[in-house]
Write an enzyme that holds these catalytic residues in place. Sequence first.
Site, PDB file in Angstrom:
ATOM      1  N   LYS A  36       0.826  -1.211   0.000  1.00  0.00           N
ATOM      2  CA  LYS A  36       0.000   0.000   0.000  1.00  0.00           C
ATOM      3  C   LYS A  36       0.860   1.260   0.000  1.00  0.00           C
ATOM      4  CE  LYS A  36      -2.344  -1.841   3.465  1.00  0.00           C
ATOM      5  NZ  LYS A  36      -2.048  -3.268   3.298  1.00  0.00           N
ATOM      6  N   ILE A  37       1.825   1.309   0.928  1.00  0.00           N
ATOM      7  CA  ILE A  37       2.640   2.524   1.037  1.00  0.00           C
ATOM      8  C   ILE A  37       3.603   2.621  -0.146  1.00  0.00           C
ATOM      9  CG2 ILE A  37       4.333   3.753   2.474  1.00  0.00           C
ATOM     10  CD1 ILE A  37       2.955   2.362   4.923  1.00  0.00           C
TER      11      ILE A  37
ATOM     12  N   ASP B 164       9.528  -6.920  -4.994  1.00  0.00           N
ATOM     13  CA  ASP B 164       8.492  -7.457  -4.101  1.00  0.00           C
ATOM     14  C   ASP B 164       8.135  -8.831  -4.626  1.00  0.00           C
ATOM     15  OD1 ASP B 164       6.110  -8.139  -2.760  1.00  0.00           O
ATOM     16  OD2 ASP B 164       5.586  -6.028  -2.485  1.00  0.00           O
TER      17      ASP B 164
ATOM     18  N   ARG C 238      10.343  -0.179   9.050  1.00  0.00           N
ATOM     19  CA  ARG C 238      10.588  -0.688  10.380  1.00  0.00           C
ATOM     20  C   ARG C 238      12.064  -0.679  10.720  1.00  0.00           C
ATOM     21  NH1 ARG C 238       6.755   0.519  11.782  1.00  0.00           N
ATOM     22  NH2 ARG C 238       5.047  -0.471  12.878  1.00  0.00           N
TER      23      ARG C 238
ATOM     24  N   ASP D 147      13.282   6.956   9.748  1.00  0.00           N
ATOM     25  CA  ASP D 147      12.177   7.333  10.644  1.00  0.00           C
ATOM     26  C   ASP D 147      12.017   6.295  11.745  1.00  0.00           C
ATOM     27  OD1 ASP D 147       9.845   8.897  11.385  1.00  0.00           O
ATOM     28  OD2 ASP D 147       8.621   7.266  10.562  1.00  0.00           O
TER      29      ASP D 147
ATOM     30  N   GLU E  69      13.667   1.697  19.791  1.00  0.00           N
ATOM     31  CA  GLU E  69      13.020   3.012  19.907  1.00  0.00           C
ATOM     32  C   GLU E  69      12.581   3.229  21.345  1.00  0.00           C
ATOM     33  OE1 GLU E  69       9.924   3.394  16.930  1.00  0.00           O
ATOM     34  OE2 GLU E  69      11.317   2.906  15.330  1.00  0.00           O
TER      35      GLU E  69
ATOM     36  N   HIS F  70      10.087   8.348  14.406  1.00  0.00           N
ATOM     37  CA  HIS F  70       8.936   7.507  14.029  1.00  0.00           C
ATOM     38  C   HIS F  70       7.690   8.368  13.791  1.00  0.00           C
ATOM     39  CE1 HIS F  70       7.319   3.140  14.396  1.00  0.00           C
ATOM     40  NE2 HIS F  70       6.571   3.840  13.566  1.00  0.00           N
ATOM     41  N   LEU F  71       7.809   9.248  12.811  1.00  0.00           N
ATOM     42  CA  LEU F  71       6.725  10.207  12.551  1.00  0.00           C
ATOM     43  C   LEU F  71       5.864   9.838  11.343  1.00  0.00           C
ATOM     44  CD1 LEU F  71       8.502  13.680  13.048  1.00  0.00           C
ATOM     45  CD2 LEU F  71       6.969  12.480  14.608  1.00  0.00           C
TER      46      LEU F  71
ATOM     47  N   ALA G  23       3.408   8.006  10.636  1.00  0.00           N
ATOM     48  CA  ALA G  23       1.943   7.994  10.745  1.00  0.00           C
ATOM     49  C   ALA G  23       1.413   9.223  11.461  1.00  0.00           C
ATOM     50  CB  ALA G  23       1.504   6.740  11.495  1.00  0.00           C
TER      51      ALA G  23
HETATM   52  N1  LIG Z   1       6.951   4.876   9.874  1.00  0.00           N
HETATM   53  C1  LIG Z   1       5.687   4.724  10.175  1.00  0.00           C
HETATM   54  O1  LIG Z   1       5.161   5.449  11.015  1.00  0.00           O
HETATM   55  C2  LIG Z   1       4.887   3.710   9.482  1.00  0.00           C
HETATM   56  C3  LIG Z   1       5.445   2.534   9.077  1.00  0.00           C
HETATM   57  N2  LIG Z   1       4.691   1.582   8.459  1.00  0.00           N
HETATM   58  C4  LIG Z   1       5.356   0.358   8.013  1.00  0.00           C
HETATM   59  O2  LIG Z   1       5.449   0.373   6.603  1.00  0.00           O
HETATM   60  C5  LIG Z   1       5.567  -0.947   6.128  1.00  0.00           C
HETATM   61  C6  LIG Z   1       4.713  -1.170   4.891  1.00  0.00           C
HETATM   62  O3  LIG Z   1       3.361  -0.978   5.191  1.00  0.00           O
HETATM   63  P1  LIG Z   1       2.200  -1.228   4.100  1.00  0.00           P
HETATM   64  O4  LIG Z   1       2.616  -0.712   2.792  1.00  0.00           O
HETATM   65  O5  LIG Z   1       0.944  -0.735   4.698  1.00  0.00           O
HETATM   66  O6  LIG Z   1       2.173  -2.802   4.076  1.00  0.00           O
HETATM   67  P2  LIG Z   1       1.657  -3.745   2.902  1.00  0.00           P
HETATM   68  O7  LIG Z   1       1.395  -5.046   3.541  1.00  0.00           O
HETATM   69  O8  LIG Z   1       0.587  -3.094   2.115  1.00  0.00           O
HETATM   70  O9  LIG Z   1       2.935  -3.877   1.960  1.00  0.00           O
HETATM   71  C7  LIG Z   1       4.079  -4.586   2.314  1.00  0.00           C
HETATM   72  C8  LIG Z   1       4.651  -5.158   1.037  1.00  0.00           C
HETATM   73  O10 LIG Z   1       5.885  -5.784   1.357  1.00  0.00           O
HETATM   74  C9  LIG Z   1       6.002  -6.950   0.562  1.00  0.00           C
HETATM   75  N3  LIG Z   1       6.961  -7.843   1.181  1.00  0.00           N
HETATM   76  C10 LIG Z   1       6.805  -8.688   2.224  1.00  0.00           C
HETATM   77  N4  LIG Z   1       7.959  -9.326   2.474  1.00  0.00           N
HETATM   78  C11 LIG Z   1       8.845  -8.876   1.562  1.00  0.00           C
HETATM   79  C12 LIG Z   1      10.209  -9.162   1.315  1.00  0.00           C
HETATM   80  N5  LIG Z   1      10.868 -10.051   2.053  1.00  0.00           N
HETATM   81  N6  LIG Z   1      10.812  -8.505   0.312  1.00  0.00           N
HETATM   82  C13 LIG Z   1      10.147  -7.604  -0.445  1.00  0.00           C
HETATM   83  N7  LIG Z   1       8.852  -7.294  -0.277  1.00  0.00           N
HETATM   84  C14 LIG Z   1       8.218  -7.929   0.738  1.00  0.00           C
HETATM   85  C15 LIG Z   1       4.595  -7.500   0.514  1.00  0.00           C
HETATM   86  O11 LIG Z   1       4.421  -8.340  -0.589  1.00  0.00           O
HETATM   87  C16 LIG Z   1       3.761  -6.231   0.402  1.00  0.00           C
HETATM   88  O12 LIG Z   1       3.487  -5.915  -0.951  1.00  0.00           O
HETATM   89  C17 LIG Z   1       5.223  -1.830   7.308  1.00  0.00           C
HETATM   90  O13 LIG Z   1       6.428  -2.299   7.880  1.00  0.00           O
HETATM   91  C18 LIG Z   1       4.572  -0.901   8.269  1.00  0.00           C
HETATM   92  O14 LIG Z   1       4.687  -1.337   9.583  1.00  0.00           O
HETATM   93  C19 LIG Z   1       3.374   1.786   8.209  1.00  0.00           C
HETATM   94  C20 LIG Z   1       2.757   2.947   8.584  1.00  0.00           C
HETATM   95  C21 LIG Z   1       3.472   3.994   9.275  1.00  0.00           C
HETATM   96  O1  LIG Z   2       1.405   2.035  11.573  1.00  0.00           O
HETATM   97  C1  LIG Z   2       2.591   1.728  11.690  1.00  0.00           C
HETATM   98  O2  LIG Z   2       3.086   0.638  11.339  1.00  0.00           O
HETATM   99  C2  LIG Z   2       3.507   2.677  12.333  1.00  0.00           C
HETATM  100  O3  LIG Z   2       4.691   2.434  12.369  1.00  0.00           O
HETATM  101  C3  LIG Z   2       2.959   3.875  12.968  1.00  0.00           C
HETATM  102  O4  LIG Z   2       3.400   3.868  14.294  1.00  0.00           O
HETATM  103  P1  LIG Z   2       2.722   4.835  15.376  1.00  0.00           P
HETATM  104  O5  LIG Z   2       1.286   4.459  15.458  1.00  0.00           O
HETATM  105  O6  LIG Z   2       2.895   6.224  14.892  1.00  0.00           O
HETATM  106  O7  LIG Z   2       3.434   4.574  16.671  1.00  0.00           O
END
Ligand SMILES: NC(=O)C1=CN([C@@H]2O[C@H](COP(=O)(O)OP(=O)(O)OC[C@H]3O[C@@H](n4cnc5c(N)ncnc54)[C@H](O)[C@@H]3O)[C@@H](O)[C@H]2O)C=CC1
Ligand SMILES: O=C(O)C(=O)COP(=O)(O)O
Length: 526
Positions: A149-150, A169, A230, A254, A259, A278-279, A281
Amino acid sequence: MSKVLVSDSIDQAGIDILSQVATVDVKIGLKPAELIEIIGEYDALMIRSSTRVTQEIIEAGTQLKIIGRAGVGVDNVDVPAATRRGIVVVNSPEGNTIAAAEHALAMILALSRHIPDANASVKRGAWDRNSFVGAEVYKKTLGVVGLGKIGSHVAAVAKTMGMKLLAYDPFISTERAEQLGCQLVELDLLFQQADYITLHIPKTPETTHLINATTLAKMKPTARIVNCARGGIIDEVALAAALKAGKIGGAALDVFESEPLGESELRSLGKEVILTPHLGASTAEAQVNVAIDVAEQIRDVILGLPARSAVNIPGLGPDVLEELKPYMQLAETLGNLVGQLAGGRVEVLNIRLQGELATNKSQPLIVAALKGLLYQALRERVNYVNASIEAKERGIRVIETRDASIRDYAGTLHLEATGTLGTHSVTGALLGEREIHLTDVDGFPINVPPSKYMLFTLHRDMPGIIGKLGSLLGSFNVNIASMQVGRKIVRGDAVMALSIDDPLPEGILDEIIKVPGIRDAYTVTL
Ligand SMILES: NC(=O)C1=CN([C@@H]2O[C@H](COP(=O)(O)OP(=O)(O)OC[C@H]3O[C@@H](n4cnc5c(N)ncnc54)[C@H](O)[C@@H]3O)[C@@H](O)[C@H]2O)C=CC1
Ligand SMILES: O=C(O)C(=O)COP(=O)(O)O
């Protein structure tokens, strides 16, 4: 009233929803020992990424029904431990997608134009234009690791900035990548060719230290790497060493292995490194989205309804749930009914999905049927989360068949349970959108809505039998709400289904079986 503990900072919109159905305590910054001490009082726990929900906490949470993660990553929750205890773990898979993607894009641009350091220098009173000459992203190659998604949103926006896109991916198709304007490549090629590398994958054993000394050595010396996914996907010690040695051009992080970030070589590096706490979200919009999304799911689970984004219930995404919810209720009712008719220990459960159900996902229906089947043995301890595990541990074999032909109803579900006391079967369908009807019991056609207390008899279809049963029930002060007989041939065997107003008093079943012509009787509470 149920009690919810909110242990990380959550938008008020979520608290307001929870308050409709529960007492909500907001206690932020609890130490693990403090959380263990109080978690036993709570039915639900709502968190973000700061609270680590360990096995110890889950075991202390004896009343816990649900853990709600107001965000995406559930790597701070021991999900297997929660599953074993039947605790639903939910998240908000999409609520912060845009926020996280925009943060990654901001990092890419900030790295390219040294915005944080340039800003700090002006605020210190300087006017230094020479130290901050940047690079354009236009026509540069962006390597997106994880096109979920992201990653997809980052790719879409980067495309409009004129970037060339490579993606790695292993779980997405070439067509999907092409739709997003990305060339799907092997990781090594991405590392070698990318000017910017952005990570959008979950942290798993496979992705831990995916970026390490060896992989960093494959990158261009000018490559800039962004991690808004992550901590721990990058080996921070190796990254700091590569940056110091000029083996890569820059990094924007981030998220961190630990953490809050403690002592770290990364802090001492210059404008080639950007660190944010970790900003990803942390936008007003995303926080409202995730708080509402997760609070609604906690509310639903408290009200006894299934959650739409449970990470530990197989195959139960929001789209599936919306469509199958009424059928899951049907499956659960039939499972409960056939389990009670079968009595004893059930060894095999045959599930037949008929008509429109035959083309649907069966997993949620099987889970719901097993939940119903195990209800008599486990009561509230069985739920959608642990029903499959509990059934497996009890040696219940599930056989699924499908028949797409449509009979009297658009979709019917047929359950047959074979156990230590014999085989029984029930069939049910939905009338209109969601009204459950039993359409068959042990092969005899009937058409009754299930009710809380029911009595079924297997008897000979002969004059007087209904009257005798009616009088007998009357003599025990049992009021009959409705009654129907199902038979295949006149004066052959038949089934009688009675809805009664109260539970059948002790001992009356033995009396019923003594009525001439009645061969068996079963009482059921649904
Ligand atoms: N910094 C923050 O505050 C935030 C961080 N995140 C993190 O962002 C990451 C991605 O989130 P989304 O896009 O929502 O998840 P998602 O599940 O939509 O996408 C993850 C993608 O990674 C792929 N994947 C899984 N294992 C893999 C590998 N070994 N090699 C390559 N691709 C692989 C999957 O096929 C999938 O397409 C997650 O780790 C989530 O926790 C999400 C929201 C906020
Ligand atoms: O949704 C995620 O995976 C995030 O990393 C966001 O983390 P937070 O809710 O801002 O502590």
